[in-house]
Design a protein around this motif. Structure first.
Motif, mmCIF file in Angstrom:
data_model
loop_
_atom_site.group_PDB
_atom_site.id
_atom_site.type_symbol
_atom_site.label_atom_id
_atom_site.label_comp_id
_atom_site.label_asym_id
_atom_site.label_seq_id
_atom_site.Cartn_x
_atom_site.Cartn_y
_atom_site.Cartn_z
ATOM 1 N N SER A 1 2.644 12.758 0.389
ATOM 2 C CA SER A 1 1.576 12.316 -0.499
ATOM 3 C C SER A 1 1.114 10.896 -0.141
ATOM 4 C CB SER A 1 2.091 12.378 -1.947
ATOM 5 O OG SER A 1 1.129 11.887 -2.830
ATOM 6 N N ASP A 2 2.059 10.029 0.219
ATOM 7 C CA ASP A 2 1.686 8.656 0.612
ATOM 8 C C ASP A 2 0.870 8.644 1.912
ATOM 9 O OD1 ASP A 2 2.615 6.974 -1.444
ATOM 10 O OD2 ASP A 2 4.671 7.129 -0.738
ATOM 11 N N ILE A 3 1.203 9.542 2.844
ATOM 12 C CA ILE A 3 0.425 9.627 4.090
ATOM 13 C C ILE A 3 -0.982 10.158 3.775
ATOM 14 C CG2 ILE A 3 0.255 10.756 6.370
ATOM 15 C CD1 ILE A 3 2.551 8.724 6.323
ATOM 16 N N ASP B 1 0.848 -1.197 0.000
ATOM 17 C CA ASP B 1 0.000 0.000 0.000
ATOM 18 C C ASP B 1 0.883 1.245 0.000
ATOM 19 O OD1 ASP B 1 -2.467 1.636 0.373
ATOM 20 O OD2 ASP B 1 -3.298 -0.340 0.842
ATOM 21 N N ASP B 2 0.286 2.433 0.094
ATOM 22 C CA ASP B 2 1.080 3.661 0.080
ATOM 23 C C ASP B 2 1.917 3.806 1.347
ATOM 24 O OD1 ASP B 2 0.332 4.960 -2.447
ATOM 25 O OD2 ASP B 2 -1.665 4.744 -1.615
ATOM 26 N N ALA B 3 1.418 3.290 2.448
ATOM 27 C CA ALA B 3 2.174 3.292 3.707
ATOM 28 C C ALA B 3 1.752 2.067 4.507
ATOM 29 C CB ALA B 3 1.877 4.570 4.506
ATOM 30 N N ILE C 1 -5.330 5.926 -3.463
ATOM 31 C CA ILE C 1 -3.889 5.805 -3.748
ATOM 32 C C ILE C 1 -3.442 7.170 -4.240
ATOM 33 C CG2 ILE C 1 -4.248 5.096 -6.182
ATOM 34 C CD1 ILE C 1 -1.898 3.150 -5.894
ATOM 35 N N ASP C 2 -2.139 7.467 -4.112
ATOM 36 C CA ASP C 2 -1.670 8.693 -4.766
ATOM 37 C C ASP C 2 -1.065 8.316 -6.121
ATOM 38 O OD1 ASP C 2 0.678 7.521 -3.708
ATOM 39 O OD2 ASP C 2 1.698 9.443 -3.684
ATOM 40 N N ILE C 3 -1.126 9.253 -7.067
ATOM 41 C CA ILE C 3 -0.635 8.945 -8.418
ATOM 42 C C ILE C 3 0.841 9.305 -8.495
ATOM 43 C CG2 ILE C 3 -0.937 9.339 -10.890
ATOM 44 C CD1 ILE C 3 -3.868 9.795 -10.384
ATOM 45 N N SER C 4 1.675 8.294 -8.232
ATOM 46 C CA SER C 4 3.122 8.511 -8.333
ATOM 47 C C SER C 4 3.669 7.840 -9.585
ATOM 48 C CB SER C 4 3.836 7.998 -7.091
ATOM 49 O OG SER C 4 3.493 6.656 -6.843
ATOM 50 N N ASP C 5 3.121 6.690 -9.957
ATOM 51 C CA ASP C 5 3.645 5.953 -11.121
ATOM 52 C C ASP C 5 2.935 6.317 -12.421
ATOM 53 O OD1 ASP C 5 5.308 4.590 -9.387
ATOM 54 O OD2 ASP C 5 3.888 2.978 -9.056
ATOM 55 N N SER D 1 -7.216 2.396 2.330
ATOM 56 C CA SER D 1 -6.154 1.608 1.699
ATOM 57 C C SER D 1 -6.442 1.476 0.206
ATOM 58 C CB SER D 1 -6.090 0.228 2.352
ATOM 59 O OG SER D 1 -7.167 -0.569 1.900
ATOM 60 N N ARG D 2 -5.576 0.729 -0.502
ATOM 61 C CA ARG D 2 -5.808 0.489 -1.925
ATOM 62 C C ARG D 2 -6.882 -0.585 -2.110
ATOM 63 N NH1 ARG D 2 0.520 0.222 -4.114
ATOM 64 N NH2 ARG D 2 1.065 2.342 -3.506
ATOM 65 N N ALA D 3 -7.133 -1.359 -1.067
ATOM 66 C CA ALA D 3 -8.166 -2.396 -1.138
ATOM 67 C C ALA D 3 -9.487 -1.782 -0.679
ATOM 68 C CB ALA D 3 -7.783 -3.556 -0.238
HETATM 69 MG MG MG Z 1 1.966 6.017 -3.141
#
Ligand code: MG
Ligand code: ADP
Length: 339
Positions: A78-80, A32-34, A224-228, A152-154
């Motif tokens: 951003s992940d937090i 997940d992001d964190a 989720i944050d858009i990093s990729d 979370s992402r789920a």
């Molecule tokens: Mg992230």
């Protein structure tokens, strides 16, 4: 086996298999992001680490150290934000090559602290080493969130709508303009629009207040944050939630600055939005019954599609035709990013 055959995410899955063990305090571990850890009955600790490497994440021929410090903080904050939490403390570890001056490191920490201050987050430790080649930056941020607000992402369910904050593709287009400048091709790299895209790349602003408001309202089912890049980060939500999704290309929010400069870029605008990455916007899903609640927050968001049953990720074009959406965002070992 070469790591490039496995890719970044395949490798992380192997690491997870070998070393990760869920304990009674691990609410969310790898994936997940964190990480979300239950350290006390009332609070959940959030922990995230990100590295920035010279020649991989930044190029010192067009990145100043103030911006580098700012961005190193931003990617972690951003992940937090993507977990619905509040950052509290951070640690920084640096690998510094010979040619970097004291003044540049001080500039790094000026930029780093400027962003941390606005989030009431303090530096509490780290590590400093000499690097034989290239500058290495590793930042860890610790944050907290109430259990009921943890995202979370789920959690995305078929029928949920897919939303993003802000606009997409600006950062990748800004990077292309910076690279052209270094090559001496100024082109359309001047003017306020170019400045805006470049600023989005060099000094992204994490969507901290937005992430927190979305989480506290209880409207989102996954985030989720858009990093990729939108395509890859949507794939992460879908994978973790066990669902598919369908998004509409003509609903993806593109900034006026990117639209205006699109003619001078090497790829179509949509490419930067889907695959570019580093926008640090939030991508989240909302059940239809909670959309009114989201609207009442008055955050600039755009509905771009819906969550579907199955595993397929589809992109609907402006004629209504559906195509498979490839996850073409950044993978460190497959090197799929725009170069
Ligand atoms: Mg992230
Ligand atoms: P993000 O882009 O949000 O920073 P990543 O794609 O880098 O997330 O990482 C995905 C997940 O894999 C995260 O949970 C992260 O903590 C975990 N992860 C990545 N690399 C490692 C590693 N070497 N060891 C343990 N966990 C890792």
């Amino acid at each position: 086996m070469r790591i490039s055959d496995l890719g970044e995410f395949g490798l992380i899955r192997n690491i997870q298999r070998l070393s990760f063990r869920k304990t009674s305090t691990t609410l969310i571990g790898i994936g997940d992001d964190a990480a979300a850890l239950k350290v006390s009955p009332s609070k959940i600790l959030l922990a995230t680490t990100d590295m920035l490497l010279e020649e991989v994440h930044f190029d010192l021929s067009f990145t100043d150290f103030y911006s580098l410090g700012w961005k190193s903080a931003a990617v972690n904050l951003s992940d937090i934000a993507a977990m619905g939490g509040v950052p509290c403390h951070c640690l920084t570890a640096l690998g510094i090559p010979n040619h970097i001056t004291v003044e540049r490191i001080e500039d790094f920490y000026r930029g780093f602290t400027a962003l941390l201050k606005t989030h009431r987050t303090t530096l509490v430790g780290g590590d400093t080493c000499h690097s034989r080649k290239g500058m290495v930056i590793s930042v860890t941020v610790l944050g907290e969130v109430e259990k009921k607000n943890l995202l979370s992402r789920a959690g995305a369910k078929p029928g949920d709508r897919v939303f993003v904050t802000g606009t997409l593709g600006d950062s990748a287009a800004g990077l292309e303009i910076l690279k052209n400048r270094v090559k001496g091709q100024e082109g359309r790299g001047k003017g306020t629009e170019a400045k805006r895209l470049i600023a989005k790349h060099l000094r992204p602003v994490p969507r901290a207040a937005e992430g927190r408001a979305i989480a506290r309202s209880g409207c989102a089912s996954a985030m989720i944050d858009i990093s990729d890049g939108l395509s890859s980060d949507l794939a992460h939500i879908c994978e973790q939630s066990g669902v598919g999704a369908e998004i509409h290309s003509d609903r993806i929010p593109i900034s006026p600055a990117l639209m205006k400069l699109s003619g001078g870029l090497t790829m179509p605008v949509l490419h930067y939005a889907l695959s570019g990455g580093e926008d640090y916007e939030l991508l989240f899903t909302v059940p239809p019954g909670k959309i009114k609640r989201l609207q009442s927050l008055h955050i600039p968001v755009t509905e771009i599609g819906a969550v579907k049953r199955g595993k397929a990720l589809m992109l609907v074009d402006d004629t209504g035709r559906k195509n498979t959406l490839q996850a073409t965002g950044y993978d460190h070992f497959r090197r799929m990013k725009i170069t």
